[in-house]
Design a protein around this motif. Structure first.
Motif, PDB file in Angstrom:
ATOM      1  N   ARG A 232       0.848  -1.191   0.000  1.00 27.33           N
ATOM      2  CA  ARG A 232       0.000   0.000   0.000  1.00 27.33           C
ATOM      3  C   ARG A 232       0.882   1.239   0.000  1.00 27.33           C
ATOM      4  O   ARG A 232       1.681   1.436   0.926  1.00 27.33           O
ATOM      5  N   THR A 233       0.759   2.068  -1.003  1.00 31.23           N
ATOM      6  CA  THR A 233       1.460   3.348  -0.990  1.00 31.23           C
ATOM      7  C   THR A 233       0.792   4.251   0.047  1.00 31.23           C
ATOM      8  O   THR A 233      -0.370   4.032   0.417  1.00 31.23           O
ATOM      9  N   PRO A 234       1.491   5.262   0.555  1.00 34.10           N
ATOM     10  CA  PRO A 234       0.907   6.090   1.608  1.00 34.10           C
ATOM     11  C   PRO A 234      -0.422   6.731   1.249  1.00 34.10           C
ATOM     12  O   PRO A 234      -1.275   6.919   2.127  1.00 34.10           O
ATOM     13  N   ASP A 235      -0.627   7.050  -0.026  1.00 33.96           N
ATOM     14  CA  ASP A 235      -1.875   7.713  -0.415  1.00 33.96           C
ATOM     15  C   ASP A 235      -2.959   6.729  -0.857  1.00 33.96           C
ATOM     16  O   ASP A 235      -4.012   7.135  -1.334  1.00 33.96           O
ATOM     17  N   ALA A 236      -2.729   5.450  -0.673  1.00 37.70           N
ATOM     18  CA  ALA A 236      -3.706   4.435  -1.086  1.00 37.70           C
ATOM     19  C   ALA A 236      -4.762   4.240  -0.003  1.00 37.70           C
ATOM     20  O   ALA A 236      -4.601   4.656   1.146  1.00 37.70           O
ATOM     21  N   THR A 237      -5.861   3.584  -0.378  1.00 41.23           N
ATOM     22  CA  THR A 237      -6.849   3.187   0.616  1.00 41.23           C
ATOM     23  C   THR A 237      -6.357   1.927   1.323  1.00 41.23           C
ATOM     24  O   THR A 237      -5.599   1.136   0.754  1.00 41.23           O
ATOM     25  N   VAL A 238      -6.817   1.721   2.547  1.00 40.46           N
ATOM     26  CA  VAL A 238      -6.338   0.579   3.320  1.00 40.46           C
ATOM     27  C   VAL A 238      -6.815  -0.732   2.695  1.00 40.46           C
ATOM     28  O   VAL A 238      -6.036  -1.681   2.551  1.00 40.46           O
ATOM     29  N   ASP A 239      -8.097  -0.846   2.352  1.00 40.78           N
ATOM     30  CA  ASP A 239      -8.649  -1.988   1.606  1.00 40.78           C
ATOM     31  C   ASP A 239      -8.228  -3.332   2.211  1.00 40.78           C
ATOM     32  O   ASP A 239      -7.445  -4.071   1.634  1.00 40.78           O
ATOM     33  N   ARG A 240      -8.799  -3.647   3.375  1.00 37.84           N
ATOM     34  CA  ARG A 240      -8.425  -4.873   4.085  1.00 37.84           C
ATOM     35  C   ARG A 240      -8.690  -6.138   3.278  1.00 37.84           C
ATOM     36  O   ARG A 240      -8.025  -7.168   3.477  1.00 37.84           O
ATOM     37  N   ASP A 241      -9.623  -6.097   2.363  1.00 39.39           N
ATOM     38  CA  ASP A 241      -9.944  -7.295   1.573  1.00 39.39           C
ATOM     39  C   ASP A 241      -8.753  -7.775   0.756  1.00 39.39           C
ATOM     40  O   ASP A 241      -8.672  -8.949   0.392  1.00 39.39           O
ATOM     41  N   GLY A 242      -7.811  -6.892   0.473  1.00 37.70           N
ATOM     42  CA  GLY A 242      -6.654  -7.280  -0.327  1.00 37.70           C
ATOM     43  C   GLY A 242      -5.442  -7.688   0.500  1.00 37.70           C
ATOM     44  O   GLY A 242      -4.377  -7.945  -0.066  1.00 37.70           O
ATOM     45  N   TRP A 243      -5.577  -7.773   1.815  1.00 39.51           N
ATOM     46  CA  TRP A 243      -4.454  -8.168   2.649  1.00 39.51           C
ATOM     47  C   TRP A 243      -4.207  -9.670   2.544  1.00 39.51           C
ATOM     48  O   TRP A 243      -5.147 -10.467   2.536  1.00 39.51           O
ATOM     49  N   ALA A 244      -2.955 -10.062   2.481  1.00 45.82           N
ATOM     50  CA  ALA A 244      -2.610 -11.486   2.378  1.00 45.82           C
ATOM     51  C   ALA A 244      -2.221 -12.023   3.757  1.00 45.82           C
ATOM     52  O   ALA A 244      -1.341 -11.465   4.414  1.00 45.82           O
ATOM     53  N   PRO A 245      -2.849 -13.107   4.225  1.00 51.09           N
ATOM     54  CA  PRO A 245      -2.450 -13.708   5.498  1.00 51.09           C
ATOM     55  C   PRO A 245      -1.017 -14.238   5.418  1.00 51.09           C
ATOM     56  O   PRO A 245      -0.591 -14.748   4.372  1.00 51.09           O
ATOM     57  N   ILE A 246      -0.277 -14.121   6.496  1.00 50.02           N
ATOM     58  CA  ILE A 246       1.098 -14.620   6.540  1.00 50.02           C
ATOM     59  C   ILE A 246       1.280 -15.472   7.791  1.00 50.02           C
ATOM     60  O   ILE A 246       0.572 -15.317   8.784  1.00 50.02           O
ATOM     61  N   ARG A 247       2.263 -16.403   7.729  1.00 52.17           N
ATOM     62  CA  ARG A 247       2.606 -17.255   8.866  1.00 52.17           C
ATOM     63  C   ARG A 247       4.115 -17.442   8.924  1.00 52.17           C
ATOM     64  O   ARG A 247       4.803 -17.454   7.895  1.00 52.17           O
ATOM     65  N   CYS A 248       4.624 -17.585  10.135  1.00 54.16           N
ATOM     66  CA  CYS A 248       6.023 -17.989  10.295  1.00 54.16           C
ATOM     67  C   CYS A 248       6.198 -19.391   9.731  1.00 54.16           C
ATOM     68  O   CYS A 248       5.277 -20.210   9.791  1.00 54.16           O
ATOM     69  N   ARG A 249       7.376 -19.682   9.193  1.00 51.31           N
ATOM     70  CA  ARG A 249       7.592 -21.033   8.688  1.00 51.31           C
ATOM     71  C   ARG A 249       8.064 -21.939   9.829  1.00 51.31           C
ATOM     72  O   ARG A 249       8.731 -21.478  10.776  1.00 51.31           O
ATOM     73  N   PRO A 250       7.751 -23.236   9.774  1.00 53.38           N
ATOM     74  CA  PRO A 250       8.261 -24.163  10.786  1.00 53.38           C
ATOM     75  C   PRO A 250       9.784 -24.174  10.774  1.00 53.38           C
ATOM     76  O   PRO A 250      10.413 -24.077   9.719  1.00 53.38           O
TER      77      PRO A 250
END
Length: 358
Positions: A232-250
Motif C-alpha cells: 500500500r502506498t501512503p496515499d492508497a486506501t487501506v482496503d483490508r480485503d486485499g491483505w494477504a495472510p502470513i505465517r512464520c515457517r516451521p
C-alpha cells in the motif's frame, strides 16, 4: 533467491559463511577454551548422550533447555528445544479487524507526512540521548496521536518523542506504544528501510501491531490470531480485503535463516549469529526484520542490545499472531508497560514456528 531489504541477494551478514566464518568460529572457540569467564558464555555439562557446548545463558527457554546452543565444543544442537505446538490464538473478531484497519489507515496517513518531508529535505538533529531525530519524527507522531485519540479515546499513548521530552502517561491495562519513525538512520541515509510502528498492548502483551514502511509501500498488520502483509502506498486506501495472510515457517531441521540489524549490530548478537548454523543472514533496518520473520523468510531474529518498548511491541504482536514467539534473552516472557525501566527492553529473541511435529 532475492530477499527484500538486503544490500545483496543473500544479505549483508553472510560473513558467517566461507573462510571468514570458519576463522571467526575458530577465534571464538579458542577464546572460549582459553577463558571460562567470557561474558554471557559458560561451559555446561551436557545431559547424557549430548555433547558439551559453550552456551549463551542469556537465551534459555522456560523449559530449562538452552535454545541457542552454540556449537563451539562439538556438533551444533538444535536452535530451540522441542516444544509442543504453539497454541493458536482465537481468530480475530470483526471488531478486531475493523480496529486493525483503522490503525493501518493511521500509519498510512503518517506515511504521507513522512514522505512529504523526505522529498522536501531532511533536517536531522541529535537528541539528549544521542539518537537522531528529524522533523518527520515529530510530524508523524503528532498526526498519529491525534488520530489515535479519535479511534481509541481515553486509551493512554506512550509515544517516543513525547516520552523523550519528559511527558509522563498514567498507564492502564490497555495502552498504545508508538514509534512514529523507526529507523531514523535509515530515513536519513535514504535507503527506505524505516517504518511507522503502532501497537496496542493489553495485559502487558502487544495484541495489535502495525508496521508500515512508507518508502516501500509495505504494510504488516496483526490482530489476535491473524497476521497480514499488503502493498500500500501512503496515499492508497487501506482496503483490508486485499491483505494477504502470513505465517512464520516451521523451524527447519538444518541450517536456519537469520535476520540482523543493519545499523545496530552489537558484539554479543554478532557472536550468537556466528555460532549458529546459518543458511542466510539478512540485514534490514527498523522493524522490518519482524516482518521477515512473520512471513517465513527468516527463522530467527536475535537482538541482545537494548531497544525501547515502542521499537519492538508492534513486531512482537506481528510475530505472535503469525505463529512465532518473542521472549527476553533469558527465555522469560517479554512484557510491556514499564516506565520504572524508562520503557527499556534489554534485548529479545524472536523466532518462528516450532518444527513440524514438535
Amino acid at each position: 533467491m532475492a530477499y527484500p531489504f538486503c544490500g545483496s541477494e543473500k544479505g549483508e551478514c553472510r560473513e558467517t559463511e566461507g573462510a571468514h566464518g570458519v576463522m571467526q568460529r575458530n577465534r571464538i572457540r579458542r577464546k572460549a577454551r582459553a577463558r571460562s569467564d567470557i561474558p554471557w558464555f559458560r561451559r555446561l555439562q551436557a545431559s547424557p548422550g549430548r555433547v558439551d557446548a559453550a552456551i549463551a545463558p542469556s537465551y534459555k527457554h522456560p523449559s530449562g533447555q538452552f535454545s541457542c546452543a552454540l556449537h563451539l565444543y562439538g556438533p551444533p544442537l538444535s536452535l530451540s528445544p522441542t516444544r509442543g505446538p504453539t497454541m493458536p490464538l482465537p481468530a480475530p473478531s470483526p471488531a478486531d479487524l475493523t480496529l486493525l484497519e483503522q490503525l493501518a489507515g493511521i500509519a498510512l496517513a503518517a506515511g504521507v507526512v513522512i514522505r512529504r518531508i523526505e522529498t522536501g529535505g531532511i533536517n536531522e538533529r541529535i537528541k539528549a540521548d544521542a539518537s537522531p531525530v528529524t522533523d518527520a519524527d515529530q510530524a508523524s507522531e503528532d498526526l498519529i496521536c491525534r488520530a489515535l485519540a479519535q479511534v481509541l479515546p481515553g486509551i493512554p499513548i506512550v509515544a517516543e518523542e513525547a516520552t523523550s521530552a519528559g511527558h509522563v502517561v498514567a498507564l492502564g491495562d490497555r495502552f498504545i506504544l508508538v514509534d512514529p519513525l523507526d529507523g531514523t538512520r535509515e530515513f536519513v541515509s535514504g535507503n527506505g528501510e524505516y517504518t511507522v510502528n503502532i501497537a496496542l498492548v493489553e495485559g502487558r502483551t502487544p495484541m495489535f501491531g502495525i508496521i508500515y514502511a512508507p518508502a516501500k509501500g509495505l504494510l504488516y498488520a496483526a490482530a489476535r490470531g491473524a497476521a497480514f502483509r499488503a502493498v500500500r502506498t501512503p496515499d492508497a486506501t487501506v482496503d483490508r480485503d486485499g491483505w494477504a495472510p502470513i505465517r512464520c515457517r516451521p523451524r527447519p531441521s538444518g541450517a536456519i535463516r537469520v535476520a540482523a540489524s543493519r545499523s545496530h549490530a552489537d558484539p554479543q548478537t554478532r557472536a550468537l549469529i556466528d555460532s549458529l548454523s546459518v543458511e542466510d543472514c539478512i540485514s534490514a533496518g527498523s522493524a522490518l526484520k519482524f516482518g521477515l520473520l512473520a512471513e517465513g523468510l527468516v527463522d530467527f531474529y536475535p537482538r541482545l542490545s537494548p531497544v525501547m518498548e515502542w521499537d519492538s511491541a508492534a513486531g512482537h504482536a506481528l510475530v505472535n499472531a503469525a505463529g512465532g514467539q518473542v521472549r527476553k534473552p533469558d527465555g522469560a516472557p517479554l512484557t510491556y508497560g514499564h516506565p520504572e525501566n524508562r520503557f527499556l527492553v534489554n534485548g529479545f529473541i524472536a523466532e518462528g514456528a516450532p518444527a513440524t511435529g514438535a
